[in-house]
Scaffold this motif. Structure first.
Motif, PDB file in Angstrom:
ATOM      1  N   LYS A 160      -9.672   0.947  -4.986  1.00  8.48           N
ATOM      2  CA  LYS A 160     -11.049   0.983  -4.462  1.00  8.48           C
ATOM      3  C   LYS A 160     -11.225   2.137  -3.484  1.00  8.48           C
ATOM      4  O   LYS A 160     -12.251   2.829  -3.489  1.00  8.48           O
ATOM      5  CB  LYS A 160     -11.387  -0.337  -3.799  1.00  8.48           C
ATOM      6  N   LEU A 161     -10.206   2.347  -2.643  1.00  8.48           N
ATOM      7  CA  LEU A 161     -10.272   3.449  -1.696  1.00  8.48           C
ATOM      8  C   LEU A 161     -10.292   4.790  -2.441  1.00  8.48           C
ATOM      9  O   LEU A 161     -11.088   5.679  -2.112  1.00  8.48           O
ATOM     10  CB  LEU A 161      -9.078   3.394  -0.745  1.00  8.48           C
ATOM     11  N   LYS A 162      -9.432   4.920  -3.439  1.00  8.09           N
ATOM     12  CA  LYS A 162      -9.368   6.179  -4.185  1.00  8.09           C
ATOM     13  C   LYS A 162     -10.706   6.460  -4.885  1.00  8.09           C
ATOM     14  O   LYS A 162     -11.195   7.593  -4.882  1.00  8.09           O
ATOM     15  CB  LYS A 162      -8.236   6.115  -5.222  1.00  8.09           C
ATOM     16  N   ASP A 163     -11.307   5.431  -5.475  1.00 10.85           N
ATOM     17  CA  ASP A 163     -12.602   5.612  -6.150  1.00 10.85           C
ATOM     18  C   ASP A 163     -13.679   6.040  -5.162  1.00 10.85           C
ATOM     19  O   ASP A 163     -14.503   6.920  -5.465  1.00 10.85           O
ATOM     20  CB  ASP A 163     -13.022   4.312  -6.838  1.00 10.85           C
ATOM     21  N   ALA A 164     -13.703   5.434  -3.988  1.00 16.67           N
ATOM     22  CA  ALA A 164     -14.698   5.789  -2.970  1.00 16.67           C
ATOM     23  C   ALA A 164     -14.503   7.228  -2.496  1.00 16.67           C
ATOM     24  O   ALA A 164     -15.468   7.970  -2.269  1.00 16.67           O
ATOM     25  CB  ALA A 164     -14.613   4.819  -1.800  1.00 16.67           C
ATOM     26  N   TRP A 210      -1.243   4.112  -5.001  1.00  8.40           N
ATOM     27  CA  TRP A 210      -2.670   4.142  -5.338  1.00  8.40           C
ATOM     28  C   TRP A 210      -3.021   3.183  -6.484  1.00  8.40           C
ATOM     29  O   TRP A 210      -4.181   3.063  -6.850  1.00  8.40           O
ATOM     30  CB  TRP A 210      -3.091   5.561  -5.726  1.00  8.40           C
ATOM     31  N   GLU A 211      -2.012   2.510  -7.032  1.00 12.45           N
ATOM     32  CA  GLU A 211      -2.269   1.602  -8.143  1.00 12.45           C
ATOM     33  C   GLU A 211      -2.610   0.189  -7.702  1.00 12.45           C
ATOM     34  O   GLU A 211      -3.061  -0.616  -8.505  1.00 12.45           O
ATOM     35  CB  GLU A 211      -1.054   1.561  -9.078  1.00 12.45           C
ATOM     36  N   SER A 212      -2.373  -0.142  -6.446  1.00 17.08           N
ATOM     37  CA  SER A 212      -2.727  -1.490  -5.992  1.00 17.08           C
ATOM     38  C   SER A 212      -4.249  -1.631  -5.953  1.00 17.08           C
ATOM     39  O   SER A 212      -4.972  -0.642  -5.852  1.00 17.08           O
ATOM     40  CB  SER A 212      -2.139  -1.766  -4.603  1.00 17.08           C
ATOM     41  N   GLN A 213      -4.743  -2.865  -6.030  1.00 18.85           N
ATOM     42  CA  GLN A 213      -6.183  -3.100  -6.186  1.00 18.85           C
ATOM     43  C   GLN A 213      -7.001  -2.493  -5.055  1.00 18.85           C
ATOM     44  O   GLN A 213      -7.973  -1.771  -5.291  1.00 18.85           O
ATOM     45  CB  GLN A 213      -6.449  -4.600  -6.282  1.00 18.85           C
ATOM     46  N   LYS A 214      -6.619  -2.760  -3.818  1.00 12.98           N
ATOM     47  CA  LYS A 214      -7.393  -2.244  -2.685  1.00 12.98           C
ATOM     48  C   LYS A 214      -7.277  -0.729  -2.574  1.00 12.98           C
ATOM     49  O   LYS A 214      -8.239  -0.050  -2.183  1.00 12.98           O
ATOM     50  CB  LYS A 214      -6.928  -2.915  -1.399  1.00 12.98           C
ATOM     51  N   MET A 215      -6.115  -0.206  -2.920  1.00  3.37           N
ATOM     52  CA  MET A 215      -5.940   1.241  -2.864  1.00  3.37           C
ATOM     53  C   MET A 215      -6.761   1.950  -3.949  1.00  3.37           C
ATOM     54  O   MET A 215      -7.258   3.050  -3.736  1.00  3.37           O
ATOM     55  CB  MET A 215      -4.452   1.587  -3.020  1.00  3.37           C
ATOM     56  N   PHE A 237       0.810  -1.213   0.000  1.00  2.00           N
ATOM     57  CA  PHE A 237       0.000   0.000   0.000  1.00  2.00           C
ATOM     58  C   PHE A 237       0.850   1.273   0.000  1.00  2.00           C
ATOM     59  O   PHE A 237       0.348   2.349  -0.331  1.00  2.00           O
ATOM     60  CB  PHE A 237      -0.929   0.027   1.217  1.00  2.00           C
ATOM     61  N   LEU A 238       2.100   1.152   0.370  1.00  5.69           N
ATOM     62  CA  LEU A 238       2.999   2.299   0.425  1.00  5.69           C
ATOM     63  C   LEU A 238       4.319   1.961  -0.242  1.00  5.69           C
ATOM     64  O   LEU A 238       4.714   0.791  -0.334  1.00  5.69           O
ATOM     65  CB  LEU A 238       3.294   2.702   1.877  1.00  5.69           C
ATOM     66  N   GLU A 239       5.005   2.992  -0.690  1.00  2.31           N
ATOM     67  CA  GLU A 239       6.405   2.888  -1.064  1.00  2.31           C
ATOM     68  C   GLU A 239       7.170   3.586   0.049  1.00  2.31           C
ATOM     69  O   GLU A 239       7.245   4.807   0.093  1.00  2.31           O
ATOM     70  CB  GLU A 239       6.643   3.556  -2.423  1.00  2.31           C
ATOM     71  N   ASN A 240       7.701   2.772   0.958  1.00  2.00           N
ATOM     72  CA  ASN A 240       8.280   3.325   2.181  1.00  2.00           C
ATOM     73  C   ASN A 240       9.680   3.851   1.925  1.00  2.00           C
ATOM     74  O   ASN A 240      10.345   3.496   0.959  1.00  2.00           O
ATOM     75  CB  ASN A 240       8.296   2.256   3.273  1.00  2.00           C
ATOM     76  N   GLY A 241      10.117   4.707   2.787  1.00  2.00           N
ATOM     77  CA  GLY A 241      11.436   5.308   2.692  1.00  2.00           C
ATOM     78  C   GLY A 241      11.476   6.531   3.571  1.00  2.00           C
ATOM     79  O   GLY A 241      10.651   6.702   4.470  1.00  2.00           O
TER      80      GLY A 241
END
Length: 346
Positions: A302-306, A295-300, A284-288
């Motif tokens: 869905k969150l962005k669309d909502a 935001w390109e992952s499947q669950k993310m 869900f994140l690119e940490n650093g």
């Protein structure tokens, strides 16, 4: 002595008159010396001749008077004089109507007279037939006539397209327009007074103690109720909450994601690193040093669309939501603040 063809036109329309002269000379065979057109060199008034006297002479016995009817024609006193002379002497006339004028604009002594639109090529055959009977021609073949007629129609298209409308309005039309304008002003004054009264009524209504009743009344005029709006809003909120919970991330990561979406400032501190590392392992994140949402992952997604849906709804129904908040003071309607996120999303 009158020439056989008198081209009656306004000076402003000299270019179209020139095309007509070329049509009857080269397409029909009318000799140059038998054509009078005041705007064209060689066809107009000879040097040294009195303008008015020569014009009167040319109106004595022409075989045909071609009337080039344009807005400028009806606004020219000389043109109207030529028209009147042709009418008084009962000359054969060939009226040519030029856009933007229409048949309703044919007036004065021409009222009820059949006219030809300048784009009606078949009508020009009547002019040819008359000239062939009345004038000694250098006769042209039918093929030459057809070719010249088509060329004439093509050449006048741009000239007609640039034709301006009348600069003067007949008195009767002006009176009608003035009456309509006065009526429109009267209706506008009445409408403005009604609007002022309604605004006063609305202000008085909003002073009432029952804010919920006021909000419901205002919503009813929009074809909906505050219950309908809040119900739809709750559905959008639930969609965001469901998508966010599906990530199974910690509170600080949720705040970070909301802050990124709504472009709010956020800085991760050392004690949150483990929570961000786990979100990164889940994709869900690119940490650093400076974490970024994926935001390109499947669950993310869905969150962005909502989130986009509730954002658009909040903007679209801003007035209705404000009325609902007036009726229910404990209702939060601002989805762009952390207070709202924590109350509804987390």
């Amino acid at each position: 002595m009158s020439k056989s063809v008198f081209v009656s036109h306004a000076t402003k329309d000299a270019a179209i008159a020139a095309e007509i002269v070329e049509l009857i000379e080269d397409g029909i065979g009318v000799p140059e010396v038998e054509i009078f057109c005041s705007s064209l060199d060689g066809y107009g008034i000879p040097t040294g001749k009195n303008f008015v006297t020569f014009m009167k002479e040319q109106m004595l016995e022409p075989k045909v008077v071609i009337l080039l009817l344009t807005p400028a024609y009806f606004e020219s006193k000389f043109c109207l004089s030529e028209l009147g002379a042709a009418w008084v002497k009962s000359h054969y006339i060939f009226p040519i109507l030029v856009p933007p004028l229409g048949y309703d604009d044919v007036r004065d002594v021409l009222l009820g007279t059949q006219v030809s639109r300048i784009t009606d090529d078949i009508k020009f055959n009547e002019l040819r037939d008359h000239l062939m009977k009345e004038v000694l021609l250098d006769a042209k073949s039918s093929t030459k006539w057809d070719v010249k007629r088509r060329a004439f129609l093509a050449s006048i298209d741009p000239l007609v397209a640039r034709m301006s409308g009348p600069t003067m309005v007949p008195t009767e039309k002006l009176q009608v327009m003035e009456a309509k304008l006065a009526e429109a002003h009267s209706e506008l004054d009445a409408s403005e007074q009604e609007i002022a009264n309604l605004k006063t009524q609305l202000l008085d209504m909003e002073q009432l103690k029952d804010r919920k009743a006021v909000a419901e009344l205002k919503a009813s005029y929009r074809g909906t109720s505050s219950a309908d709006v809040t119900g739809q809003f709750d559905e959008k909120v639930e969609a965001v909450r469901t998508a966010l919970n599906a990530l199974r991330v910690y509170h600080e990561v949720k705040v970070f994601l909301m802050s990124d979406h709504y472009e709010k400032p956020y800085r991760a501190i050392g004690r949150d690193r483990d929570e961000f590392d786990e979100a990164s392992r889940r994709g869900f994140l690119e940490n650093g040093e400076f974490p970024q949402p994926n935001w390109e992952s499947q669950k993310m997604r869905k969150l962005k669309d909502a989130l986009r849906e509730i954002d658009e709804f909040a903007v679209r129904e801003a007035n209705a939501l404000q009325d609902a908040a007036d009726a229910h003071p404990d209702l939060l309607i601002e989805p762009f603040t952390q207070d709202f996120w924590e109350a509804y999303y987390f």
